[in-house]
Design an enzyme around this catalytic site. Structure first.
Site, mmCIF file in Angstrom:
data_model
loop_
_atom_site.group_PDB
_atom_site.id
_atom_site.type_symbol
_atom_site.label_atom_id
_atom_site.label_comp_id
_atom_site.label_asym_id
_atom_site.label_seq_id
_atom_site.Cartn_x
_atom_site.Cartn_y
_atom_site.Cartn_z
ATOM 1 N N GLY A 1 -25.639 63.299 -32.512
ATOM 2 C CA GLY A 1 -25.533 64.595 -33.165
ATOM 3 C C GLY A 1 -24.115 65.116 -33.120
ATOM 4 O O GLY A 1 -23.892 66.279 -32.825
ATOM 5 N N HIS A 2 -23.166 64.231 -33.410
ATOM 6 C CA HIS A 2 -21.757 64.611 -33.379
ATOM 7 C C HIS A 2 -20.908 63.587 -34.136
ATOM 8 O O HIS A 2 -21.395 62.542 -34.528
ATOM 9 C CB HIS A 2 -21.261 64.731 -31.931
ATOM 10 N N ARG A 3 -19.654 63.922 -34.296
ATOM 11 C CA ARG A 3 -18.608 63.001 -34.739
ATOM 12 C C ARG A 3 -17.412 63.266 -33.847
ATOM 13 O O ARG A 3 -17.512 64.035 -32.899
ATOM 14 C CB ARG A 3 -18.295 63.183 -36.222
#
Length: 124
Positions: free
Chosen positions: A44-46
């Site tokens: 749930g990220h970059r």
């Protein structure tokens, strides 16, 4: 944009040997693995700087990737299949089988300020 590569694997009657030496397109600074996942989603990220390589070395999982332009779903179901996640790739790992082990190789050491948790806002 995230993309799949095949890692060289050598097989004979004794089993399989998969070699990462020159398959990963960056210098590896960190590695970790995710396992024992319940029905939760991970990721749930970059990242601002980090490029990652994800390999499901046992079992199966799904990685949903959004690069800001399009969303793709990658079925990680083979230990010689590797998903390269670039900095712009906002990703979620989910649908882990009970035996799944997801190995992740990273181009940087851990830095909490490198994470971008907000997903892209798409205009419909």
């Amino acid at each position: 944009m995230a993309y799949l590569i095949n890692i060289p694997t050598f097989s004979d009657t004794r089993g399989n040997l998969t070699v990462l030496d020159e398959a990963i397109p960056f210098d590896i600074k960190r590695l970790f693995y995710i396992y024992g996942v319940d029905s939760s989603a991970r990721g749930g990220h970059r990242h601002h700087k980090t490029v990652q390589a994800a390999i499901c070395i046992q079992g199966r999982c799904t990685i949903v990737n959004d690069d800001g332009e399009k969303t793709e779903i990658f079925k990680m179901d083979s230990p010689h299949k590797c998903l390269i996640l670039e900095t712009k790739d906002w990703h979620v790992m989910k649908n882990f089988t009970p035996d799944a082990i997801l190995l992740v190789l990273a181009s940087t050491s851990f830095d909490a300020t490198d994470y971008i948790f907000d997903p892209y806002e798409h205009k419909e």
